[in-house]
Design an enzyme around this catalytic site. Sequence first.
Site, short mmCIF file in Angstrom:
data_model
loop_
_atom_site.label_atom_id
_atom_site.label_comp_id
_atom_site.label_asym_id
_atom_site.label_seq_id
_atom_site.Cartn_x
_atom_site.Cartn_y
_atom_site.Cartn_z
N GLY A 72 0.81 -1.21 0.00
CA GLY A 72 0.00 0.00 0.00
C GLY A 72 0.85 1.27 0.00
O GLY A 72 0.53 2.24 -0.69
N THR A 73 1.90 1.25 0.76
CA THR A 73 2.77 2.43 0.86
C THR A 73 3.37 2.78 -0.50
O THR A 73 3.38 3.94 -0.91
CB THR A 73 3.90 2.16 1.89
OG1 THR A 73 3.30 1.86 3.14
CG2 THR A 73 4.82 3.37 2.03
N ASN A 152 -7.78 4.32 8.79
CA ASN A 152 -7.23 3.15 9.49
C ASN A 152 -7.26 3.25 11.01
O ASN A 152 -7.14 2.25 11.69
CB ASN A 152 -5.79 2.89 9.03
CG ASN A 152 -4.93 4.13 9.07
OD1 ASN A 152 -5.24 5.14 8.43
ND2 ASN A 152 -3.86 4.08 9.83
N GLN A 180 -7.73 0.08 3.76
CA GLN A 180 -8.64 -0.43 4.79
C GLN A 180 -10.03 -0.71 4.24
O GLN A 180 -10.80 -1.46 4.85
CB GLN A 180 -8.74 0.56 5.96
CG GLN A 180 -7.47 0.69 6.78
CD GLN A 180 -7.11 -0.55 7.57
OE1 GLN A 180 -7.95 -1.41 7.85
NE2 GLN A 180 -5.85 -0.68 7.92
N SER A 200 -3.75 -3.21 -0.61
CA SER A 200 -2.65 -3.99 -0.05
C SER A 200 -3.11 -5.39 0.33
O SER A 200 -4.25 -5.58 0.75
CB SER A 200 -2.09 -3.26 1.18
OG SER A 200 -1.05 -4.01 1.75
N HIS A 202 -1.70 -7.62 2.71
CA HIS A 202 -1.61 -8.15 4.08
C HIS A 202 -2.68 -7.62 5.04
O HIS A 202 -2.69 -7.98 6.21
CB HIS A 202 -0.21 -7.93 4.67
CG HIS A 202 0.08 -6.53 5.08
ND1 HIS A 202 0.13 -6.14 6.40
CD2 HIS A 202 0.36 -5.42 4.36
CE1 HIS A 202 0.43 -4.86 6.46
NE2 HIS A 202 0.58 -4.40 5.24
N THR A 238 11.70 -8.50 -11.65
CA THR A 238 11.03 -9.79 -11.77
C THR A 238 9.88 -9.90 -10.79
O THR A 238 10.05 -9.59 -9.60
CB THR A 238 12.04 -10.94 -11.54
OG1 THR A 238 13.09 -10.78 -12.49
CG2 THR A 238 11.39 -12.30 -11.70
N CYS A 326 2.17 2.53 12.66
CA CYS A 326 3.24 3.32 12.04
C CYS A 326 3.62 4.53 12.88
O CYS A 326 4.71 5.04 12.76
CB CYS A 326 2.81 3.79 10.66
SG CYS A 326 1.92 2.54 9.77
#
Length: 393
Positions: A72-73, A152, A180, A200, A202, A238, A326
């Site tokens: 996401g970042t 979030n 989110q 994202s 995860h 790759t 974060c």
Amino acid sequence: MNKKVYLDNAATTYVATEVLNEMMPCFNVFFGNPNSIHAFGREAQGLVDRARDRIAKAIGAKSNEVYFTSGGTEADNWAIKGIAHAYINKGRHIITSQIEHPAVLGACKALEKEGFEVTYLPVDKHGLVDLAELIHQIRSDTTLVSIMAVNNEVGTIQNIKAIGKICKENDVIFHTDAVQAFGALKLNVIDMEIDAMSISSHKIYGPKGVGALYLRNGIRIENLIDGGHQERNKRGGTTNVPSVVGFGKAAEVTVRDLAVYNQKMKSLREYFVKQVTEKIPYVIVNGHPHQKVNNIVNISFELIEGESILLLLDFEGIAVSTGSACTSGSLEPSHVLKAMGVEDETSQGSIRFSFGRSTTKADIDYTVEKLVEVVDRLRKMSPQTKSAKKGDK
Ligand SMILES: *Cc1c(COP(=O)(O)O)cnc(C)c1O
């Protein structure tokens, strides 16, 4: 023997078994480089294509509008900097909100250093951006609006469709950080008139280190990584086949199970909030009263420090978060709660509880039981409690 309860699913989730099962053979059976033209390569390419199709389908996009990133970042940084740079001839003004994830705020700060001008829209006490204010701030040199779909820290859902419409009408590109939102809401980039969107893996029971940027065909963006022809020449390197395959499966499962998941999250949230507000005095539930996702609950416990609550709950095996992972570690009050007008002292006592697929009612009961003890213990020790009591009328 200590019970373990994970209520930090907005920070990251475990990898679902059906996701893991699809990833495993990508390490040692389908290990080819998708760019190789032999059978090993074609096999891997087929898996990557399928993952891209699944993600596109999950958000209502075309497959060639989905670009894989490291998360996401990276998607947020690429969207904001890459679009700002590509449209520099039109102007150097960008609009975002004060409650964005650090990935968006950081990208905007970096652009300011390059001479871009950024407007940070305020929010109301529930965390909503004022649409009239957004319209008011759009100028002829505004190129991009970036407003998150779901916050979030507090879970507030923005009026994304209305924002998309405003941007379209004003000929401004609309990016949304939907990290989110994906997995909590039904997202459709056409219906919501979204030009660029970050997601994202995860946060939706897929592996870490992989995400995607949706970019509507026709929108220009600066290349992120020069190199090979991967990601339509825009992000060389790759492809991380196992992760991309896992993300694709996670996206498919998320959409498939959305209704059942939300029903479960809603009942957990209602049960939890009812228990906490009945059993613990001086608590404030932050965020929008109803326009919010079901899996995130942010509560301020007055007169005590969130960090202390977190540490004592951790000691009981319960994982929660103060603000966002974060920004924790610093004792700075949350920028989100601050923008919502929450007093610094109240903000310091805030905890984010985020539920997930594996959360049970028994987990909630255990958490509430420990929370009652922990809050009571901390309040008895708190100097703030003494002065507050003295001030009681
Ligand atoms: C977690 C999160 C991100 C960052 O995503 P990563 O994949 O961890 O880089 C960005 N925005 C929001 C709203 C998030 O919750």
